[in-house]
Design a protein around this motif. Sequence first.
Motif, PDB file in Angstrom:
ATOM      1  N   LEU A 399      64.264 -55.372 -14.715  1.00  0.00           N
ATOM      2  CA  LEU A 399      65.017 -55.417 -13.744  1.00  0.00           C
ATOM      3  C   LEU A 399      66.214 -56.552 -13.771  1.00  0.00           C
ATOM      4  CD1 LEU A 399      63.153 -53.339 -10.877  1.00  0.00           C
ATOM      5  CD2 LEU A 399      65.283 -52.490 -12.391  1.00  0.00           C
ATOM      6  N   THR A 400      65.756 -57.592 -14.645  1.00  0.00           N
ATOM      7  CA  THR A 400      66.846 -58.717 -14.769  1.00  0.00           C
ATOM      8  C   THR A 400      67.236 -58.847 -16.248  1.00  0.00           C
ATOM      9  OG1 THR A 400      64.894 -60.143 -15.203  1.00  0.00           O
ATOM     10  CG2 THR A 400      65.393 -59.934 -12.944  1.00  0.00           C
ATOM     11  N   SER A 401      66.837 -57.694 -16.984  1.00  0.00           N
ATOM     12  CA  SER A 401      67.139 -57.860 -18.348  1.00  0.00           C
ATOM     13  C   SER A 401      68.692 -57.254 -18.622  1.00  0.00           C
ATOM     14  CB  SER A 401      66.372 -56.931 -19.098  1.00  0.00           C
ATOM     15  OG  SER A 401      66.784 -55.443 -18.773  1.00  0.00           O
ATOM     16  N   PRO A 402      69.109 -57.556 -19.669  1.00  0.00           N
ATOM     17  CA  PRO A 402      70.483 -57.047 -20.130  1.00  0.00           C
ATOM     18  C   PRO A 402      70.755 -55.535 -20.281  1.00  0.00           C
ATOM     19  CG  PRO A 402      69.678 -58.064 -21.831  1.00  0.00           C
ATOM     20  CD  PRO A 402      68.765 -58.099 -21.018  1.00  0.00           C
ATOM     21  N   PHE A 403      69.526 -54.910 -20.272  1.00  0.00           N
ATOM     22  CA  PHE A 403      69.769 -53.631 -20.628  1.00  0.00           C
ATOM     23  C   PHE A 403      69.856 -52.483 -19.395  1.00  0.00           C
ATOM     24  CE2 PHE A 403      66.364 -55.851 -23.166  1.00  0.00           C
ATOM     25  CZ  PHE A 403      67.068 -55.997 -24.398  1.00  0.00           C
ATOM     26  N   THR A 404      70.030 -51.231 -19.769  1.00  0.00           N
ATOM     27  CA  THR A 404      69.881 -50.154 -18.683  1.00  0.00           C
ATOM     28  C   THR A 404      68.523 -49.885 -18.298  1.00  0.00           C
ATOM     29  OG1 THR A 404      72.126 -49.307 -19.246  1.00  0.00           O
ATOM     30  CG2 THR A 404      70.667 -47.685 -17.988  1.00  0.00           C
ATOM     31  N   PRO A 493      76.113 -60.987 -10.556  1.00  0.00           N
ATOM     32  CA  PRO A 493      76.674 -60.203 -11.859  1.00  0.00           C
ATOM     33  C   PRO A 493      75.965 -60.763 -13.053  1.00  0.00           C
ATOM     34  CG  PRO A 493      78.374 -61.014 -10.461  1.00  0.00           C
ATOM     35  CD  PRO A 493      77.043 -61.568  -9.728  1.00  0.00           C
ATOM     36  N   GLU A 494      75.398 -61.916 -12.944  1.00  0.00           N
ATOM     37  CA  GLU A 494      74.425 -62.444 -14.014  1.00  0.00           C
ATOM     38  C   GLU A 494      73.439 -61.277 -14.632  1.00  0.00           C
ATOM     39  OE1 GLU A 494      75.248 -64.081 -11.111  1.00  0.00           O
ATOM     40  OE2 GLU A 494      74.714 -66.386 -11.558  1.00  0.00           O
ATOM     41  N   LEU A 495      72.628 -60.762 -13.648  1.00  0.00           N
ATOM     42  CA  LEU A 495      71.584 -60.028 -13.976  1.00  0.00           C
ATOM     43  C   LEU A 495      71.915 -58.792 -14.869  1.00  0.00           C
ATOM     44  CD1 LEU A 495      69.090 -60.672 -10.972  1.00  0.00           C
ATOM     45  CD2 LEU A 495      69.121 -61.709 -13.273  1.00  0.00           C
ATOM     46  N   SER A 496      73.229 -58.217 -14.462  1.00  0.00           N
ATOM     47  CA  SER A 496      73.754 -56.874 -15.172  1.00  0.00           C
ATOM     48  C   SER A 496      74.457 -57.193 -16.281  1.00  0.00           C
ATOM     49  CB  SER A 496      74.466 -56.057 -13.963  1.00  0.00           C
ATOM     50  OG  SER A 496      75.285 -56.747 -13.668  1.00  0.00           O
ATOM     51  N   ASP A 497      74.806 -58.448 -16.512  1.00  0.00           N
ATOM     52  CA  ASP A 497      75.544 -58.903 -17.597  1.00  0.00           C
ATOM     53  C   ASP A 497      74.819 -58.200 -18.973  1.00  0.00           C
ATOM     54  OD1 ASP A 497      76.852 -60.007 -19.708  1.00  0.00           O
ATOM     55  OD2 ASP A 497      77.243 -61.758 -18.748  1.00  0.00           O
ATOM     56  N   PRO A 498      75.620 -57.162 -19.680  1.00  0.00           N
ATOM     57  CA  PRO A 498      75.080 -56.606 -20.915  1.00  0.00           C
ATOM     58  C   PRO A 498      75.168 -57.521 -22.202  1.00  0.00           C
ATOM     59  CG  PRO A 498      77.007 -55.470 -20.520  1.00  0.00           C
ATOM     60  CD  PRO A 498      77.051 -56.650 -19.436  1.00  0.00           C
ATOM     61  N   ARG A 499      75.790 -58.753 -22.073  1.00  0.00           N
ATOM     62  CA  ARG A 499      76.030 -59.410 -23.318  1.00  0.00           C
ATOM     63  C   ARG A 499      74.760 -59.873 -23.837  1.00  0.00           C
ATOM     64  NH1 ARG A 499      81.480 -61.927 -21.091  1.00  0.00           N
ATOM     65  NH2 ARG A 499      80.093 -62.136 -19.428  1.00  0.00           N
ATOM     66  N   LEU A 500      74.136 -59.495 -24.683  1.00  0.00           N
ATOM     67  CA  LEU A 500      72.604 -60.140 -25.423  1.00  0.00           C
ATOM     68  C   LEU A 500      73.012 -61.574 -26.066  1.00  0.00           C
ATOM     69  CD1 LEU A 500      71.637 -57.037 -27.223  1.00  0.00           C
ATOM     70  CD2 LEU A 500      70.858 -57.780 -25.110  1.00  0.00           C
ATOM     71  N   GLU A 501      74.259 -61.635 -26.541  1.00  0.00           N
ATOM     72  CA  GLU A 501      74.436 -62.929 -26.759  1.00  0.00           C
ATOM     73  C   GLU A 501      74.407 -64.255 -25.604  1.00  0.00           C
ATOM     74  OE1 GLU A 501      78.513 -61.377 -26.162  1.00  0.00           O
ATOM     75  OE2 GLU A 501      76.483 -60.909 -26.916  1.00  0.00           O
TER      76      GLU A 501
END
Length: 571
Positions: A399-404, A493-501
């Motif tokens: 739940l803190t990862s960049p994924f859905t 916002p950092e926790l839902s940021d989807p940018r893997l890089e």
Amino acid sequence: MIFEVWAPKATAVEVDVLGGRRSMSAGEGGWWSAEVAEAGHGTRYTFVVDGDGPYPDPRSRRQPDGIFGPSAVYDHARFTWSDHDWKGRDLRGAVIYELHVGTFTAAGTFEAAVERLEHLVELCVDFVEVMPVAPVPGKRNWGYDGVDLYAVNETYGGPDGLKSFVDACHRAGIGVILDVVYNHLGPSGNFLRPFGPYFSGFKGSYWGEAVNLDGPGSDEVRRYFLGNAVQWLRDYHIDGLRLDAVQAMHDRRARHLLAEMSEEVDALACSVGRPLSLIAESDLNDPHMVRSLDAGGLGMTAQWDDDVHHALHCAVSGESHGYYADFASLSALAKVLTSGLFHDGSYSSFRGRTHGGSFAGVPGHRLVAFLQNHDQIGNRPAGDRLPIAALKLGAGLLLTSPFTPMLFMGEEWGARSPFLFFSDHVEPELRESEGARREREFDGFGYVWDAPDPSEEETFLRSKLDWSEVKEEAHWSLLCWYRDLIALRKALPELSDPRLERVRVEVDALGKWLVMWRGTLAVSVNFAPESVTVPLSAGTVLLASDEPVVADEEGLRLPGQALVICRATSR
């Protein structure tokens, strides 16, 4: 009303309705039709093809007496919707909750599921993903043995029941994703073959014969599945479809069925004025799946990501058998958290070959990740779930990862009930062989197969959630942890940021701890039973799974098997 059916090779087709057979007229493209003015909503009917039958309608909207009974006319316009203010929900930033209608509640119906929506609202999930609802043999099934794909299982509440459930979800602010199966049909009650070339004539996967998507007569077969997808999204107000095992869809055409479906769904989204999602289950690890149509991809909104599950599972459970072997070290978890996949062209020891491609440039929200789901629990012989201590750590990372992220029903409170594989085939040979077939399917997975009989009703009943568990202190504490994690994910916002890089991960060489960086947020996990010191200069602790957490000159000291989210800098 007019009855229509596609039967391109037939020389005579009749509709058996209102106590008698009536001849149908042949039209263009193999379609037959007959007007029966006195028929209407609720009228039972069947088709007879060249004297054989009677058979239910391949596009039956309702099977009130089950898969072996007649079809019934169903008028979608008769249902009164109350979700007029629903504008849909985008997959980006969302949290999904997967459920099986038959085991989500004691009653196992759509109506009973509506009574539990307040729980999901308080959990703050954005979508429910409902396992397949097409009619199946008997009274209980996971749903992947479905036939009559346009209809809805009557034991759950039929078509009106599904609509009422979707309507209630929308009123509660929750979108609905429906799991659909287009790669095969169930072995019992499948009456498509007499009507036309719906099948390719070879075994397409472990689960059944390949559907004819690219052979002679396949144009109309493709329209059968495209029309089915549109029906759920348009007539049932569903917000997205999860497409089961798309790697088993054998399609060698220049334009894959998934690309056609994506185009159709995009057009429908423009018409209905709300976002519509297509989520593929695929074990190919192919970025082509989620690339847009204009970039030459298949246009899927997202795909399931088993690699994230495997790495998380190994880290919190310590298992390393079968397909888990490649994911046993924390370095594998670090790779999936930063790259989306582990097998992105790397060697897969389970497959004995290299596997997958790079997802570089693909945003994380296009990958649906999970700590548990119906497969990963139900494909274990005992259907056993992770214990509470493991769920705390795994959920903290998920739940803190960049994924859905996606949760499986009951996970949020650490449900003790298993989720077993169950079915209720009518034919004795299918019923008696189901357990052995299931064991063969998972040969080589590293399990000692000691599973209960899938055909026994007790297997199904044991899989039902026990909602009284929520009141127990340990389960309530875990539920609060899940609620806090989702709330924090939506607040920062950092926790839902989807940018893997932008994700950085540090791991301990001895495999005891991991730190995932989300901007200036550090998600620190101690997998060891004893306390460890993580080299961080911690600021504000935002959330901790355990106490005490001590920050000193050496770093952040974590208790055994604990996860902490804080503002921090590396030492």
